[in-house]
Scaffold this active site. Structure first.
Site, short mmCIF file in Angstrom:
data_model
loop_
_atom_site.label_atom_id
_atom_site.label_comp_id
_atom_site.label_asym_id
_atom_site.label_seq_id
_atom_site.Cartn_x
_atom_site.Cartn_y
_atom_site.Cartn_z
N ARG A 1 23.84 10.60 -8.10
CA ARG A 1 24.20 10.08 -6.77
C ARG A 1 25.38 9.11 -6.79
NH1 ARG A 1 17.95 9.27 -4.81
NH2 ARG A 1 17.61 11.50 -4.56
N HIS B 1 20.27 3.14 -0.27
CA HIS B 1 19.05 3.89 -0.44
C HIS B 1 18.03 3.24 -1.38
CE1 HIS B 1 16.49 7.38 -0.47
NE2 HIS B 1 16.67 7.60 -1.75
N PHE C 1 17.37 19.26 -8.75
CA PHE C 1 17.76 17.98 -8.17
C PHE C 1 18.90 17.40 -9.00
CE2 PHE C 1 16.11 15.07 -4.96
CZ PHE C 1 15.28 15.91 -4.24
N GLU D 1 18.25 15.15 -1.13
CA GLU D 1 19.05 15.90 -2.10
C GLU D 1 18.49 17.30 -2.31
OE1 GLU D 1 20.41 13.21 -5.28
OE2 GLU D 1 19.48 14.66 -6.61
N ALA E 1 0.82 -1.21 0.00
CA ALA E 1 0.00 0.00 0.00
C ALA E 1 0.86 1.26 0.00
CB ALA E 1 -0.94 -0.02 1.20
N GLY E 2 2.01 1.20 -0.69
CA GLY E 2 2.79 2.42 -0.93
C GLY E 2 2.19 3.13 -2.15
N GLY E 3 2.96 4.07 -2.70
CA GLY E 3 2.45 4.82 -3.84
C GLY E 3 2.08 3.95 -5.02
N ALA E 4 2.89 2.93 -5.31
CA ALA E 4 2.63 2.07 -6.47
C ALA E 4 1.33 1.29 -6.28
CB ALA E 4 3.80 1.12 -6.70
N GLN F 1 21.73 1.61 -5.22
CA GLN F 1 22.18 3.00 -5.07
C GLN F 1 22.49 3.40 -3.63
OE1 GLN F 1 19.34 6.58 -5.56
NE2 GLN F 1 20.71 6.67 -7.31
N LEU G 1 17.97 9.70 6.11
CA LEU G 1 18.21 10.48 4.91
C LEU G 1 18.05 11.98 5.10
CD1 LEU G 1 18.78 9.76 1.90
CD2 LEU G 1 16.46 10.50 1.46
N ARG H 1 19.61 5.52 -10.44
CA ARG H 1 18.39 6.32 -10.54
C ARG H 1 18.66 7.79 -10.22
NH1 ARG H 1 14.78 8.35 -6.76
NH2 ARG H 1 15.36 7.06 -4.98
N GLU I 1 9.26 0.16 -6.36
CA GLU I 1 10.68 -0.16 -6.14
C GLU I 1 10.97 -1.65 -6.25
OE1 GLU I 1 12.56 2.01 -2.97
OE2 GLU I 1 14.35 0.73 -3.07
N HIS J 1 22.88 6.76 -1.46
CA HIS J 1 22.56 8.19 -1.49
C HIS J 1 23.67 8.92 -0.74
CE1 HIS J 1 20.53 11.96 -0.69
NE2 HIS J 1 19.47 11.59 -1.37
C1 LIG Z 1 13.89 8.30 3.30
C2 LIG Z 1 13.55 8.19 1.85
C3 LIG Z 1 13.34 9.33 1.09
C4 LIG Z 1 13.02 9.24 -0.26
N1 LIG Z 1 12.81 10.39 -0.98
C5 LIG Z 1 12.44 10.30 -2.29
C6 LIG Z 1 12.12 11.47 -3.05
O1 LIG Z 1 12.13 12.59 -2.55
N2 LIG Z 1 11.80 11.33 -4.35
C7 LIG Z 1 11.74 10.11 -4.96
O2 LIG Z 1 11.43 10.03 -6.14
N3 LIG Z 1 12.02 8.97 -4.25
C8 LIG Z 1 12.36 9.05 -2.93
N4 LIG Z 1 12.62 7.89 -2.23
C9 LIG Z 1 12.39 6.59 -2.87
C10 LIG Z 1 10.90 6.30 -2.91
O3 LIG Z 1 10.28 6.88 -1.81
C11 LIG Z 1 10.60 4.80 -2.90
O4 LIG Z 1 11.35 4.15 -3.87
C12 LIG Z 1 9.11 4.57 -3.17
O5 LIG Z 1 8.32 5.33 -2.29
C13 LIG Z 1 8.72 3.11 -3.07
O6 LIG Z 1 7.32 3.02 -3.21
P1 LIG Z 1 6.60 1.62 -3.36
O7 LIG Z 1 5.15 1.91 -3.58
O8 LIG Z 1 7.29 0.79 -4.36
O9 LIG Z 1 6.81 0.90 -1.95
P2 LIG Z 1 6.67 1.38 -0.42
O10 LIG Z 1 6.15 2.75 -0.28
O11 LIG Z 1 7.94 1.03 0.24
O12 LIG Z 1 5.52 0.42 0.13
C14 LIG Z 1 5.70 -0.97 0.26
C15 LIG Z 1 4.39 -1.58 0.70
O13 LIG Z 1 4.49 -2.99 0.63
C16 LIG Z 1 3.93 -3.56 1.79
N5 LIG Z 1 4.56 -4.87 1.96
C17 LIG Z 1 5.86 -5.20 1.92
N6 LIG Z 1 6.03 -6.52 2.10
C18 LIG Z 1 4.79 -7.04 2.27
C19 LIG Z 1 4.27 -8.35 2.51
N7 LIG Z 1 5.08 -9.41 2.64
N8 LIG Z 1 2.94 -8.50 2.65
C20 LIG Z 1 2.09 -7.43 2.56
N9 LIG Z 1 2.53 -6.19 2.33
C21 LIG Z 1 3.85 -6.01 2.18
C22 LIG Z 1 4.19 -2.57 2.89
O14 LIG Z 1 3.26 -2.71 3.93
C23 LIG Z 1 3.99 -1.24 2.13
O15 LIG Z 1 2.64 -0.89 2.14
C24 LIG Z 1 12.93 7.97 -0.87
C25 LIG Z 1 13.13 6.82 -0.11
C26 LIG Z 1 13.46 6.93 1.22
C27 LIG Z 1 13.71 5.66 1.99
#
Ligand SMILES: Cc1cc2nc3c(=O)[nH]c(=O)nc-3n(C[C@H](O)[C@H](O)[C@H](O)COP(=O)(O)OP(=O)(O)OC[C@H]3O[C@@H](n4cnc5c(N)ncnc54)[C@H](O)[C@@H]3O)c2cc1C
Length: 579
Positions: free
Chosen positions: A286, A352, A120, A255, A16-19, A240, A252, A394, A383, A242
């Site tokens: 980076r 990172h 950036f 940047e 439930a991240g952005g993707a 990567q 973190l 990246r 990710e 950072h």
């Molecule tokens: C501190 C920090 C700052 C960042 N700043 C930036 C930025 O400014 N700009 C930028 O472009 N990128 C940035 N990034 C990178 C970017 O934020 C991430 O790559 C991106 O948000 C990943 O999103 P996602 O939806 O793939 O996964 P995530 O947001 O990591 O979500 C993963 C989800 O998977 C679920 N999950 C995992 N394993 C399981 C499982 N076994 N069963 C059920 N659920 C599970 C978790 O509960 C969570 O909901 C940053 C990263 C970090 C760590």
């Protein structure tokens, strides 16, 4: 075992991240019955920790074009980027950011009310001439705003959330995805989700390193589960670092600090990036900055000869710091007791971002071989996936963009697929294999704690598979990881209860990290060149004739088996990378 609870949805999203949330929103808007399973409460996903911004060539501050953005992405990725995917990323960036604005995201504004943009690393105008303002942002909490906005929209559109359900197995039989098995944290019950399509959106695996910006939960679950079911992992050697993690902690500092004009200084007070990247300096990509910093430290020019350098923002003034960098300057106050209004902050490179992951095509369908054959019903985005828009390295702000552009595309193609296909049959006893594994893990009464294995893994990955690598360090890491794998077979979980057994799940997560580490080391050892974030001191040059190709690591007896597939090149032929 007790019979598992069975659910049925047209689409199941893991994460439930952005993707995951953007895919869910797209499916819900099309009326497809959709479930989101997340091991965390959704708004605790790591996307919420993203700070600096999301880029799109809106041109609100300065002239800009998606072709320039595409060029920067391809060059930043050291030409390992699949250019068809990078074109989609940078073209669709514009409509995606505007859609976010319409969904209610509170971006910072220009004086005339448009979305503000800042600089950036690696983002330039006119194919590399000078930095350009391309990153859209909401102070230094852009990810937080994205996550809240999308979650609210998902609730509004009736997405079903299964919070604190850990997905522990993927149901793939006869080459077709059929659903997932989830473990409910509250009571330890197994739930089977039968589904026409499944999206992996589980995020990264930075916890395989000691110093990392990643949350404790980023343990590569989705990538490892797919790997265990025969899906290869692509480009795992590219991880990567950072440049600016808080010294000693890895927390973190975005940047954006350098985008707003912050500079890096060594122990002699020199602005050393002048020597490494004369045009972009502190805003070089980076991989280049992290290597430069590690060199300065190795050659004794760290602060007081120690293993960190300074990030200085004091000259930006209080108003800019308070308005544009409030959270990260607070981190410096809280964790280091330093006042960024007047003092420099100690920083060091921090693990990172995973450029590699589960291979997909541009519709986010998981592909399993050199011919990009899709595995029906299985998708990956964010990710944990590798569509490859980031290639070997990246650019900042391209990940928030990637998760949204390809999360949305995943949702669209899953909706199409769900309408065209019937509900697949479940395998016989779908939860039994993982039930047996969890039983074996939980029942052992003797053995070492999994935390010890996780620590030793993080140490060896940091020391031997970090910013600089050689054949020797990688072979050493390979031996250690193998040994840790053997020892992992005998770990003991302390908590034997069924309710909120985090101990059991954390032990399982160590297993996922071992899978990610094993494939990273194998692919890094094989790749005898330096490209992007993968730097081999024994092969310091990029070698296009032999190595302009993606790696695919398959699970096999005796360690990962490697195969390779070509890079898609459309507009930009590989050139030496000068900044
Ligand atoms: C501190 C920090 C700052 C960042 N700043 C930036 C930025 O400014 N700009 C930028 O472009 N990128 C940035 N990034 C990178 C970017 O934020 C991430 O790559 C991106 O948000 C990943 O999103 P996602 O939806 O793939 O996964 P995530 O947001 O990591 O979500 C993963 C989800 O998977 C679920 N999950 C995992 N394993 C399981 C499982 N076994 N069963 C059920 N659920 C599970 C978790 O509960 C969570 O909901 C940053 C990263 C970090 C760590």
């Amino acid at each position: 075992m007790e019979a598992p609870v069975i659910h049925e949805f047209d689409a199941v999203i893991v994460g439930a991240g952005g993707a995951g949330l953007y895919a869910a929103l797209e499916l819900a808007r099309q009326g497809v019955p959709t479930a989101v399973l997340s091991k965390l409460y959704p708004t605790r996903s790591h996307t919420g920790a993203a700070q600096g911004g999301i880029c799109a060539a809106l041109g609100n501050q300065e002239e800009d074009h998606w072709e320039w953005h595409m060029f920067d992405t391809v060059k930043g990725g050291d030409y390992l980027v699949d250019q068809d995917a990078a074109e989609i990323l940078t073209r669709e960036a514009i409509e995606t950011v505007i859609e976010l604005e319409h969904l209610g995201l509170p971006f910072n504004r220009t004086d005339d009310g448009r979305i503000d943009q800042r600089r950036f690393g690696g983002h330039t105008r006119n194919f590399g001439e000078a930095p350009v303002k391309r990153a859209c942002y909401a102070a230094d909490r852009t990810g937080h705003m994205i996550l809240q906005t999308l979650y609210q929209q998902c609730i509004k559109h009736g997405v079903r959330f299964f919070d604190e359900y850990h997905v522990v197995d993927l149901l793939i039989e006869d080459g077709v995805s059929r659903g997932v098995v989830g473990y409910r944290l509250a009571d330890g019950a197994l739930h089977v989700f039968r589904s026409k399509s499944v999206l992996l959106a589980t995020g990264g695996f930075g916890r395989m390193f000691r110093i990392t910006s990643n949350a404790h939960t980023l343990t590569g679950d989705g990538a490892a589960l797919a790997y265990r079911r025969g899906v290869p992992l692509e480009d795992m050697e590219f991880y990567q670092f950072h440049p600016t993690g808080l010294a000693g902690l890895g927390v973190l500092l975005s940047e954006a600090a350098r985008g707003e004009g912050g500079i890096l200084l060594n122990g002699k007070g020199e602005r050393f990036m002048e020597r490494y990247a004369p045009t972009l300096m502190d805003l070089a990509p980076r991989d280049i900055v992290s290597r430069a910093m590690t060199r300065e430290i190795r050659e004794g020019r760290g602060i007081d000869g120690k293993d960190y350098l300074f990030l200085d923002v004091h000259h930006l003034g209080r108003a800019v710091i308070d308005e544009k960098l409030p959270d990260i300057t607070d981190f410096a106050r809280v964790y280091q007791g330093v006042e960024p209004y007047t003092q420099p902050v100690g920083v060091q490179p921090t693990a990172h971002y995973a450029m590699g992951g589960v291979p997909t095509d541009v519709a986010a369908r998981v592909v399993v071989d050199e011919q990009n054959t899709a595995l029906p019903g299985l998708y990956a985005a964010g990710e944990c996936a590798c569509v490859s828009v980031h290639g070997a390295n990246r650019l900042g702000t391209n990940s928030l963009l990637d998760i949204l552009v390809f999360g949305r595309r995943a949702g669209r193609d899953m909706a199409r697929f769900s309408k065209e296909s019937g509900m697949p049959d479940l395998p016989a006893d779908p939860a039994e294999p993982v039930h047996a594994e969890l039983q074996a893990l939980g029942a052992r009464r003797e053995g070492e704690p999994p935390a010890r294995i996780r620590r030793e893994l993080a140490d060896v990955m940091m020391d031997d598979v970090g910013v600089f690598r050689t054949d020797g360090t990688l072979r050493h890491a390979q031996g250690v990881v193998r040994d840790l794998r053997d020892r992992y077979q005998g770990v003991r979980v302390q908590d034997s209860g069924a309710r909120f057994n985090q101990d059991l799940l954390e032990a399982r997560e160590v297993g996922y990290l071992l899978d990610c580490a094993e494939t990273t080391v194998a692919a890094a050892l094989a790749r005898q060149e330096s490209r992007g974030a993968h730097y081999r001191e024994d092969f310091p040059e990029r070698d296009d004739p032999n190595w302009l190709k993606h790696s695919l690591a398959y699970r096999a007896d005796g360690g990962p088996a490697l195969r390779y597939k070509p890079v898609t090149i459309t507009r930009f032929t590989p050139k030496p990378r000068v900044y």
